[in-house]
Write an enzyme that holds these catalytic residues in place. Sequence first.
Site, PDB file in Angstrom:
ATOM      1  N   SER A  21       0.535  -1.611   0.267  1.00 56.00           N
ATOM      2  CA  SER A  21       0.325   0.274   0.056  1.00 56.00           C
ATOM      3  C   SER A  21       0.476   1.209   0.054  1.00 56.00           C
ATOM      4  CB  SER A  21      -1.231  -0.507   1.448  1.00 56.00           C
ATOM      5  OG  SER A  21      -1.662   1.238   1.219  1.00 56.00           O
TER       6      SER A  21
ATOM      7  N   SER B  17      -1.971  -7.347  -4.247  1.00 55.69           N
ATOM      8  CA  SER B  17      -1.742  -8.942  -3.958  1.00 55.69           C
ATOM      9  C   SER B  17      -1.049  -9.386  -3.412  1.00 55.69           C
ATOM     10  CB  SER B  17      -2.063  -8.646  -5.822  1.00 55.69           C
ATOM     11  OG  SER B  17      -2.016  -8.136  -6.264  1.00 55.69           O
TER      12      SER B  17
END
Lengths: 236, 236
Positions: free
Chosen positions: A65, A137
């Site tokens: 992130s 992912s």
Amino acid sequence: MPVGKSPARGDTIVAECPQTTGSDLDTFGSRSGYVLREAFSPLNQRPRKELQLNQGFTVWLTGLSGAGKSTIAELLGPELTARGRKVEVLDGDEVRTHLSKGLGFSREDRDINIGRISFVASLLVKHGASVITAAISPYAQARAEARQRIGSDQFVEVYVRCSLNELTRRDVKGLYAKAISGEIKHFTGVSDPYEAPESPDVVVDSELETVEQSVAKILAELEKRGYVRADVKAGV
Amino acid sequence: MPVGKSPARGDTIVAECPQTTGSDLDTFGSRSGYVLREAFSPLNQRPRKELQLNQGFTVWLTGLSGAGKSTIAELLGPELTARGRKVEVLDGDEVRTHLSKGLGFSREDRDINIGRISFVASLLVKHGASVITAAISPYAQARAEARQRIGSDQFVEVYVRCSLNELTRRDVKGLYAKAISGEIKHFTGVSDPYEAPESPDVVVDSELETVEQSVAKILAELEKRGYVRADVKAGV
């Protein structure tokens, strides 16, 4: 070309790769080995494929992130459009709203979410779209399944690298602070694992490169596969 | 042309519409009025549009379980392919596996499921695909939202009609018996409502027509909109 300097138009930067520094090794341990493998792999020597401008493909951006996946997607999209491709960006946060509302961040829920993104991407690829996915992912297995579903030739796995130190320093949304304090659970890289790709098709590094450099690397890979013309130069 | 007789190639069956019989009115009451409106509506007189063979569209099949949506999709798909279109069938049951596992059949869950189908269909339409969806989609509001998301010009709502009497008689999968006995809850048409379209773009009737006749009607609508050539005749 020195790291940090933007490439001039026409510069060849295909062979450029992130430098493996001490701090990389500190953060990622032996995982950084892939960088060297990628740079000198015979795969990088394979000849450019014939143009197939109607063939769909997916650029699969994976990374922590804040590493810069969405930023890359935002710049890569218009570059592909300028090269005559029809683009669809599947951003992780947006996809969660449309396809995965109610799913959480357990491994199972993450896998289901990634499965849905890859299902939609595979349909779009069948119809000639240039798909860019921007989702953390974190699990290698889920990415391998996405590759299989979409087709390996049509799947360009891009590892968007950035050290945890740098991400914690930036912390644009304040999420890392909350993750470290325990306020947010299941946060990838802090309280949840991130399995860095062992043999990604492209490695970009938002700590060492400008976003333009990262996008240029991805375009070079797409050119090599024949998905965009090598002689068209837009903004990057 | 008498009902029940298959059309010969070249027959014009655009203007044909299901006969409104006493039993229809018994089952659907005043709803059958739409059939008459559709048959004589000025909308049916609008001129054929210019060909736009790269424009995507969605044929949205709605109707009760067992009415024949999937059967129509199975025949319509190859007909469109034979006319040079790239087809994607989004079958309700299959989509539930890929995009909506875990969702049930409450109104809220059905709406979410239909929202996901229309989201994916809208992406595919953007990329030029000929999409066929086969899902009960019982609520008018959810279908209206799908139309809005996909674009009214690109949205062909097809009401696949069949009386409950006939469906209960056929009951291929034994579901209606179980629904009537209460073994299955939330069964559309028995214990859950089905809001028949009030002004669908096409009405087909698996009780009164062959599947070939139904498909020919849909193709006629697509020809009228310029999405397939009128002069190509494949199996239908």
